[in-house]
Design a protein around this motif. Structure first.
Motif: not given
Length: 692
Positions: A64, A94, A96, A111
């Motif tokens: 990522h 997460k 992004i 993020e």
């Protein structure tokens, strides 16, 4: 909008967002971070802004973070690992997204993430637990079966597949009922499998036309969100087979396959309870085969055993369903007839059984004829419990046997009185030896040519303290039946030998004493050694002892008789065949024996002598004497009571005589008079007597 929201207001809103957020430029430099994210990293926000996000990654940079490297930037979602200021490693989930300027150009990224460390640990622990469970489920040696609430199999382990001899795929297409034997689902045991009752059950499975049995611990449970039934099993097929074998050994006769005494008593007790509650009658028939022992002894146990099997088959076929036929012991059988309405029906059934068994049995190419004696008792007329009914049926059976066999008798209370008298006689007989109640009488045997006393027969008498002198005809059968004849017979032999030796020591001329051997004595394994011991103890010359064996006893087991007679002859004693002509022997059989000394013609033939040429007894006696002499056997006639009989016998050269004409049996003290008297005079005999 700018009029109402200042940067400070945006900053405050930024920090109020519950998710952790930071922004980066295209060089991965953190340009802003909210308090939630700063707290997660463990740094103040001012110490994070301006640093590369890669500093906070644990290990290699995640994919990522490389969204600007491939030339085609894309938003991304996934898991990552970060390290905090304190050195802890945390797992984050997460998301992004890209930041663009007013022209649409990418200027960085934002993020958003959350800490999922604890959730991951829980998931891993759950996965590990499920793995351990699955390993245990699959590798355990006990079969495990899982069904839904309708009895459909939804899981199983390898042990269950092996037990059921099915693959997992095959099993999961089946229902519990598919593997049960026909009708098994109606049994009480099936309820626990089919309706999830908790507990331990024994489940029978029909596998390739054979029954296998599993002991299942059945437990209802919630599994993967569904209501199921867990069954943890144990293969008990061999154990149940062993138990069944033990049960058959305990309740069934090993030879005939019929129920035995224990089984019959249980069935009879249950039938009595049922009959009592319904106010019905039942009957039992006690059967004893007539003369079976003779067949068994003469033809051997193999033939005897086969005969018992064939009898059992006939009885079982005749009895039919709803009734019980059992073998009690030896040649004794018993039949239970429930729900009897009329005694006439029982009598008719007994007659049918007698008739059925009267038909010949073919064994090894030979026909055997067997009859039976039957005793009948009825509940509640002849007894209200199993023990009483069996006892009274036994009494009735012996009554039928006393009547000559091949018949039946229904129990009456008068029979019980007779049985009690017999039992009383037996009890008195057991004590008679210890109380010295027996005595011996002696009857002389006279030489036909000289008239001298050349022998004597020892005859037992019982001086009962209350009943007086009891005839041997009354107590000998009881002694024979109970086995008391063995010690009594030894006492007779010892006493007769001791008395004969005593008379010789007093100076009387040596004569021979004859002692009868009973059927039970003749079967003694130690008979020869016992006789040898008595001769040694008394000091009597074996030549002065004669052992009398009845014709019927001698012919029971011809092979054994020949062997035993040879051993007795080796002792030096004399052997005579007593009561000749009353049984089924012939003189041709006597040729097979080692040399026998004497043949005794039974008194029943002597009694009927009439000196009529057409008289059957006259012809038979004359023939016996001629044939016996051809075999070089001495002939003794019993039961001589008058001159007519004596003359007839002398004319046909009979050797010796015994009977009331010469003297009745008398006690030893009185018999001494015979030892001192002059020879009997035979002057009424014509000149042919001189041919001796």
């Amino acid at each position: 909008m700018h009029k109402f929201f200042t940067w400070n207001n945006l900053d405050q809103l930024y920090n109020m967002i519950p998710s952790a957020i930071f922004t980066v430029n295209t060089n991965r430099i953190i340009t802003s971070i909210n308090n939630k994210a700063a707290n997660l990293f463990g740094y103040p926000a001012e110490e994070i802004v301006g640093r590369s996000c890669t500093e906070f990654c644990y290990g290699p940079c995640c994919s990522h973070c490389r969204l600007f490297d491939d030339g085609v930037p894309k938003p991304a979602t996934g898991e990552g690992i970060i390290k905090t200021r304190s050195g802890l490693v945390r797992i984050i989930l997460k998301n992004i997204d890209l930041l663009r300027d007013n022209e649409g150009a990418i200027i960085g990224g934002i993020e958003t993430f959350e800490d999922i460390t604890e959730r991951k640990k829980t998931e891993e622990a759950l996965a590990e637990s499920e793995e351990r469970y699955r390993t245990l489920f699959e590798r355990t040696a006990s079969p495990i079966l899982v069904t839904d609430t309708k009895g459909n199999y939804i899981d199983c382990n390898e042990a269950a597949c092996q037990f059921l001899e099915l693959s997992r795929e095959e099993l999961l297409t089946l229902n519990v009922r598919d593997l049960l034997p026909k009708g098994w689902e109606k049994r009480p045991q099936a309820h626990k499998i089919l309706w999830k009752t908790e507990g331990v059950i024994e489940a029978e499975y029909l596998i390739k036309n054979r029954i296998k049995i599993m002991e299942l611990t059945v437990t209802p449970a919630i599994w993967q969100g569904k209501a199921v039934v867990f069954g943890v099993g144990k293969d008990i097929t061999e154990r149940k087979q062993a138990e069944e074998k033990m049960r058959r050994m305990a309740y069934y006769d090993s030879l005939t396959g019929l129920p035995n005494r224990a089984f019959f008593k249980e069935k009879l007790t249950a039938a009595i309870i049922k009959s009592r509650s319904k106010k019905q009658k039942l009957a039992i028939l006690f059967l004893d085969l007539d003369r079976f022992k003779t067949v068994n002894d003469i033809m051997g146990h193999d033939v005897g055993d086969q005969l018992l099997k064939d009898v059992a088959k006939r009885l079982k076929k005749r009895v039919g369903k709803g009734r019980v036929v059992a073998r009690l012991s030896g040649d004794e059988f018993i039949i239970l007839l429930p729900n009897v309405s009329r005694i006439e029906d029982v009598r008719k059934f007994a007659e049918d059984v007698c008739e059925n068994l009267r038909k010949p049995f073919t064994i090894a190419g030979r026909n055997f004829h067997v009859t039976t004696s039957i005793g009948i008792t009825v509940f509640p007329d002849n007894g209200e419990d199993a023990k009483t009914l069996l006892k009274n049926a036994d009494i009735a059976m012996y009554k039928a046997k006393e009547q000559g066999g091949n018949s039946y008798e229904v129990y009456t209370f008068a029979m019980n009185e007779m049985a009690m008298a017999k039992l009383e006689l037996e009890n008195s007989l057991r004590a008679a030896l210890e109380r010295h109640e027996f005595t011996l009488f002696y009857q002389p045997q006279v030489h036909g040519m000289t008239g001298e006393i050349v022998g004597m027969e020892a005859l037992i008498r019982w001086k009962h303290p209350e009943k007086g002198l009891i005839s041997p005809a009354e107590f000998i059968p009881v002694a024979e039946e109970t086995g008391l004849i063995v010690p009594i017979g030894e006492w007779v032999l010892y006493t007769a030998c001791m008395q004969n030796k005593y008379w010789q020591q007093k100076g009387y001329a040596p004569i021979r004493v004859a002692v009868n051997l009973s059927a039970r004595q003749f079967q003694q394994r130690n008979l020869v050694s016992m006789i040898a011991r008595v001769l040694k103890q008394t000091g009597l010359d074996p030549n002065c002892l004669e052992l009398e064996i009845t014709e019927s006893v001698a012919m029971q087991n011809l092979e054994n008789t020949i062997k035993l007679v040879k051993q007795l002859k080796d002792l030096g004693v004399h052997i005579s065949i007593d009561d000749f002509g009353t049984g089924y022997a012939s003189l041709s059989y006597l040729k097979l024996f080692p040399p026998i000394d004497t043949l005794k013609i039974d008194r029943s033939f002597v009694r009927d002598i009439s000196q009529n040429p057409r008289n059957a007894s006259d012809a038979l006696v004359a023939t016996m004497i001629v044939l016996a002499k051809n075999l070089k056997l001495k002939v003794v006639a019993e039961g001589v009571e008058n001159e007519k009989q004596l003359k007839f016998l002398l004319e046909r050269q009979c050797d010796e005589f015994q009977g009331f004409f010469f003297g009745k049996p008398v006690p030893a003290k009185e018999f001494e008079q015979f030892l001192t008297r002059q020879p009997f005079k035979m002057e009424f005999i014509d000149d042919r007597a001189g041919e001796f």
